[in-house]
Write an enzyme that holds these catalytic residues in place. Structure first.
Site, PDB file in Angstrom:
ATOM      1  N   ASP A 230       0.822  -1.213   0.000  1.00  8.07           N
ATOM      2  CA  ASP A 230       0.000   0.000   0.000  1.00  8.07           C
ATOM      3  C   ASP A 230       0.858   1.267   0.000  1.00  8.07           C
ATOM      4  O   ASP A 230       1.821   1.362   0.751  1.00  8.07           O
ATOM      5  CB  ASP A 230      -0.877   0.061   1.258  1.00  8.07           C
ATOM      6  CG  ASP A 230      -1.753  -1.164   1.443  1.00  8.07           C
ATOM      7  OD1 ASP A 230      -1.375  -2.251   0.966  1.00  8.07           O
ATOM      8  OD2 ASP A 230      -2.814  -1.032   2.094  1.00  8.07           O
ATOM      9  N   HIS A 232      -1.092   4.429  -0.423  1.00  7.96           N
ATOM     10  CA  HIS A 232      -2.102   5.304   0.194  1.00  7.96           C
ATOM     11  C   HIS A 232      -1.833   6.804   0.068  1.00  7.96           C
ATOM     12  O   HIS A 232      -1.853   7.540   1.048  1.00  7.96           O
ATOM     13  CB  HIS A 232      -2.267   4.948   1.677  1.00  7.96           C
ATOM     14  CG  HIS A 232      -3.263   3.837   1.901  1.00  7.96           C
ATOM     15  ND1 HIS A 232      -4.583   3.930   1.481  1.00  7.96           N
ATOM     16  CD2 HIS A 232      -3.140   2.636   2.489  1.00  7.96           C
ATOM     17  CE1 HIS A 232      -5.214   2.817   1.802  1.00  7.96           C
ATOM     18  NE2 HIS A 232      -4.366   2.004   2.406  1.00  7.96           N
ATOM     19  N   ASP A 259      -4.240  -0.353  -3.203  1.00  9.36           N
ATOM     20  CA  ASP A 259      -4.322   0.776  -2.257  1.00  9.36           C
ATOM     21  C   ASP A 259      -3.299   1.862  -2.585  1.00  9.36           C
ATOM     22  O   ASP A 259      -2.486   2.257  -1.752  1.00  9.36           O
ATOM     23  CB  ASP A 259      -4.202   0.304  -0.796  1.00  9.36           C
ATOM     24  CG  ASP A 259      -5.492  -0.335  -0.290  1.00  9.36           C
ATOM     25  OD1 ASP A 259      -6.371  -0.636  -1.126  1.00  9.36           O
ATOM     26  OD2 ASP A 259      -5.630  -0.540   0.930  1.00  9.36           O
ATOM     27  N   ASP A 262      -6.329   7.155  -1.368  1.00  8.68           N
ATOM     28  CA  ASP A 262      -7.078   7.330  -0.113  1.00  8.68           C
ATOM     29  C   ASP A 262      -6.146   7.558   1.075  1.00  8.68           C
ATOM     30  O   ASP A 262      -5.018   7.090   1.105  1.00  8.68           O
ATOM     31  CB  ASP A 262      -7.999   6.137   0.196  1.00  8.68           C
ATOM     32  CG  ASP A 262      -9.318   6.210  -0.564  1.00  8.68           C
ATOM     33  OD1 ASP A 262      -9.669   7.299  -1.031  1.00  8.68           O
ATOM     34  OD2 ASP A 262      -9.995   5.165  -0.683  1.00  8.68           O
ATOM     35  N   ASN A 291      -8.562  -2.924  -1.923  1.00  4.15           N
ATOM     36  CA  ASN A 291      -9.938  -2.629  -1.489  1.00  4.15           C
ATOM     37  C   ASN A 291     -10.247  -1.136  -1.568  1.00  4.15           C
ATOM     38  O   ASN A 291     -11.403  -0.736  -1.588  1.00  4.15           O
ATOM     39  CB  ASN A 291     -10.193  -3.158  -0.069  1.00  4.15           C
ATOM     40  CG  ASN A 291      -9.289  -2.534   0.963  1.00  4.15           C
ATOM     41  OD1 ASN A 291      -8.067  -2.503   0.801  1.00  4.15           O
ATOM     42  ND2 ASN A 291      -9.865  -2.021   2.025  1.00  4.15           N
ATOM     43  N   HIS A 292      -9.204  -0.288  -1.644  1.00  6.97           N
ATOM     44  CA  HIS A 292      -9.449   1.155  -1.761  1.00  6.97           C
ATOM     45  C   HIS A 292      -9.572   1.636  -3.205  1.00  6.97           C
ATOM     46  O   HIS A 292      -9.804   2.813  -3.426  1.00  6.97           O
ATOM     47  CB  HIS A 292      -8.372   1.958  -1.021  1.00  6.97           C
ATOM     48  CG  HIS A 292      -8.672   2.078   0.446  1.00  6.97           C
ATOM     49  ND1 HIS A 292      -9.369   3.136   0.983  1.00  6.97           N
ATOM     50  CD2 HIS A 292      -8.417   1.247   1.468  1.00  6.97           C
ATOM     51  CE1 HIS A 292      -9.511   2.954   2.289  1.00  6.97           C
ATOM     52  NE2 HIS A 292      -8.947   1.812   2.611  1.00  6.97           N
ATOM     53  N   HIS A 340      -3.747  -8.376  -2.988  1.00  6.50           N
ATOM     54  CA  HIS A 340      -3.820  -7.296  -2.008  1.00  6.50           C
ATOM     55  C   HIS A 340      -4.212  -7.782  -0.609  1.00  6.50           C
ATOM     56  O   HIS A 340      -3.548  -7.492   0.374  1.00  6.50           O
ATOM     57  CB  HIS A 340      -4.803  -6.215  -2.458  1.00  6.50           C
ATOM     58  CG  HIS A 340      -4.908  -5.097  -1.453  1.00  6.50           C
ATOM     59  ND1 HIS A 340      -3.875  -4.207  -1.245  1.00  6.50           N
ATOM     60  CD2 HIS A 340      -5.871  -4.773  -0.550  1.00  6.50           C
ATOM     61  CE1 HIS A 340      -4.213  -3.373  -0.268  1.00  6.50           C
ATOM     62  NE2 HIS A 340      -5.414  -3.692   0.161  1.00  6.50           N
ATOM     63  N   ARG A 388     -12.221  -6.753  10.178  1.00  9.92           N
ATOM     64  CA  ARG A 388     -12.673  -5.572   9.449  1.00  9.92           C
ATOM     65  C   ARG A 388     -14.173  -5.557   9.213  1.00  9.92           C
ATOM     66  O   ARG A 388     -14.725  -4.562   8.770  1.00  9.92           O
ATOM     67  CB  ARG A 388     -12.011  -5.541   8.073  1.00  9.92           C
ATOM     68  CG  ARG A 388     -10.515  -5.475   8.126  1.00  9.92           C
ATOM     69  CD  ARG A 388      -9.940  -5.618   6.740  1.00  9.92           C
ATOM     70  NE  ARG A 388      -8.508  -5.806   6.781  1.00  9.92           N
ATOM     71  CZ  ARG A 388      -7.610  -4.821   6.718  1.00  9.92           C
ATOM     72  NH1 ARG A 388      -8.007  -3.587   6.606  1.00  9.92           N
ATOM     73  NH2 ARG A 388      -6.318  -5.091   6.743  1.00  9.92           N
ATOM     74  N   HIS A 415      -2.198  -4.670   2.514  1.00  6.40           N
ATOM     75  CA  HIS A 415      -3.492  -4.475   3.182  1.00  6.40           C
ATOM     76  C   HIS A 415      -3.435  -4.170   4.682  1.00  6.40           C
ATOM     77  O   HIS A 415      -4.420  -3.747   5.254  1.00  6.40           O
ATOM     78  CB  HIS A 415      -4.343  -5.731   2.903  1.00  6.40           C
ATOM     79  CG  HIS A 415      -5.806  -5.645   3.228  1.00  6.40           C
ATOM     80  ND1 HIS A 415      -6.583  -4.545   2.966  1.00  6.40           N
ATOM     81  CD2 HIS A 415      -6.643  -6.558   3.780  1.00  6.40           C
ATOM     82  CE1 HIS A 415      -7.841  -4.803   3.332  1.00  6.40           C
ATOM     83  NE2 HIS A 415      -7.900  -6.005   3.838  1.00  6.40           N
TER      84      HIS A 415
END
Length: 486
Positions: A230, A232, A259, A262, A291-292, A340, A388, A415
């Site tokens: 990630d 991000h 990811d 975000d 997932n983002h 991921h 989660r 992740h």
């Protein structure tokens, strides 16, 4: 001999002492430690709603929203008039994008403390969000009837003003010179002209659409390959990765494992840089969906707001469309499976099934695609519920069987933030790699990437620390009321 009553009193006193230690750990951003300590306090005195609500808050900080909801619910069961229980649960629901459930909890907070101005403000924001959501649902066009926004854009007809002094793409080809200029402009917080932004995103879409859902990567003997986790939206840390490990090129290929956007407030710069390298040399960089890379996450965690602020609404739709084209997993030399999130709720999933997933959609709430993007490893064997609230947790036995059934050696996934930037689990068969150091400017973690050299493909892990960035806070573009909770 101490009586039962005295033991209970001693336990309660000890639990309070541990709670204070947990609070200290929390203040120092040591959230895993805080969770462990609140857990000890709960073992000594499980009927104190405060401990459960506090632990829920610590889970929220680690993005373990499923666990946060469970703990907050427990606090509410112990004391139905404890407003903080509803408040914590509402905040966790918000973070999961479950606005309607969140609204119910904030209404309850307001009932319990009608004169609390903070509760009133948050309830108002939540009501606004739910109204907006209901409106969007009402006017939404069914996926199958949607026209592609990409097909409606002709970037060649967009004029570039003579006074524009930023990076320019000459003709159809993205060159390294253009990339260096663009990256430098981004470093100085300058924007790329939207003509070129369209060109990069549309060209990337064409390439990604043509790829299978599971991509096979071949690394020749003596060559190497780098996997990053990630990022991000931490653009300055991405530049630092290139500083340490070189730019992506045919000789120095990378896989970024989802990811990209975000949370960090330079997500647009990150995604345009990664996409531009893909345009410059398709085999220099591989990109997997995280997932983002989804509408529901981008709405909450900042990417949508950032794109709207720096470019336009059309780009918001365009990125959503391109994210649906990202492949879901990669296999390096038939040995290393890179994804991921993680593995599946059922045994026997074959690589051929992953290859056949119809990925051109928003991620569903369950099934193989959802699990690839959301699951996490757990230390216990077998499978368990996800911390989660989406996907699942899977043990070493699940990893081992998946590798055996598919004739693979190793799972690499991302992740999850890790203190050292990586963690090796499941008897060495699973590595988590996370490439956003000092995540959200507060976690104090290192970042890492993994270099594999063929033919052995022995993972060589490189860790690095965060570098300074301009004073724009993480989540600067995030959903208004999510910011009120952070």
């Amino acid at each position: 001999m101490t009586s039962m009553g005295e033991t209970a009193v001693l336990d309660a006193e000890r639990a309070e002492e541990i709670k204070l230690l947990a609070n200290e750990a929390f203040k120092a951003n040591k959230f895993s430690q805080a969770i462990e300590l609140y857990g000890q306090a709960i073992e000594l005195n499980g009927l104190n709603a405060v401990y459960w609500a506090n632990r829920a808050f610590a889970h929220t900080k680690l993005e373990e929203y499923g666990s946060a909801v469970q703990d907050a619910t427990k606090a509410i069961e112990i004391d139905p008039k404890y407003s903080k229980g509803y408040y914590r649960r509402g905040a966790a629901y918000l973070a999961m994008g479950k606005f309607k459930e969140a609204l119910k909890d904030f209404q309850q907070v307001k009932r319990i403390s009608p004169n609390d101005p903070d509760a009133t403000k948050k309830l108002k924001e939540c009501e606004k969000a739910v109204q907006k959501l209901r409106f969007e649902e009402a006017i939404a066009v069914h996926e199958s009837e949607k026209r592609s926004i990409a097909d409606a854009i002709d970037f060649r007809s967009i004029d570039v003003e003579p006074q524009y002094i930023g990076a320019r793409i000459e003709g159809e080809t993205v060159t390294l010179d253009f990339l260096k200029k663009m990256m430098d402009d981004f470093k100085n917080q300058k924007c790329l002209h939207k003509r070129y932004a369209y060109q990069i995103v549309l060209q990337t879409r064409e390439m990604l659409r043509a790829m299978p859902s599971l991509v096979d990567i071949t690394v020749s003997d003596g060559d190497h390959f780098t996997v990053c986790g990630d990022v991000h939206g931490q653009y300055f840390d991405l530049l630092n990765i290139f500083e340490i490990n070189g730019f992506p090129s045919q000789e120095n290929p990378y896989l970024f494992n989802g990811d990209f956007v975000d949370r960090g407030s330079f997500s647009l710069e990150v995604i345009l840089t990664l996409f531009a390298f893909k345009c410059m040399c398709p085999s220099a960089i591989y990109l997997a969906r995280g997932n983002h890379e989804s509408k529901s996450m981008n709405k909450i965690y900042g990417f949508e707001g950032e794109v709207r602020s720096k470019l336009s609404d059309t780009f918001v739709e365009l990125f959503a469309e391109v994210f649906c084209c990202l492949p879901l997993a990669h296999v390096i030399n038939n040995k290393v499976f890179v994804v991921h999130g993680g593995l599946f709720s059922v045994d026997g999933v074959k690589l051929s099934q992953i290859r056949e997933i119809d990925r051109f959609c928003e991620p569903p709430e369950e099934g193989l695609m959802c699990e690839l993007l959301w699951s996490d490893p757990q230390p216990q064997l077998g499978r368990g519920p996800s911390k989660r609230g989406v996907g699942l947790s899977f043990g070493a036995d699940v990893t081992k069987r998946f590798l055996q059934e598919n004739n693979l050696d190793l799972v690499v996934r991302s992740h999850e933030v890790k203190d050292e930037g990586y963690e090796i689990e499941h008897d060495g068969k699973l590595i988590t790699v996370f490439s956003a150091p000092n995540y959200c400017d507060q976690m104090g973690n290192k970042g890492a990437f993994i270099r594999f050299k063929a033919p052995e493909l022995k993972p060589d892990i490189v860790t690095f620390s965060a570098v300074p960035h301009p004073d724009v806070k993480p989540m600067a573009y995030a959903n208004n009321f999510l910011r009120m909770f952070s």
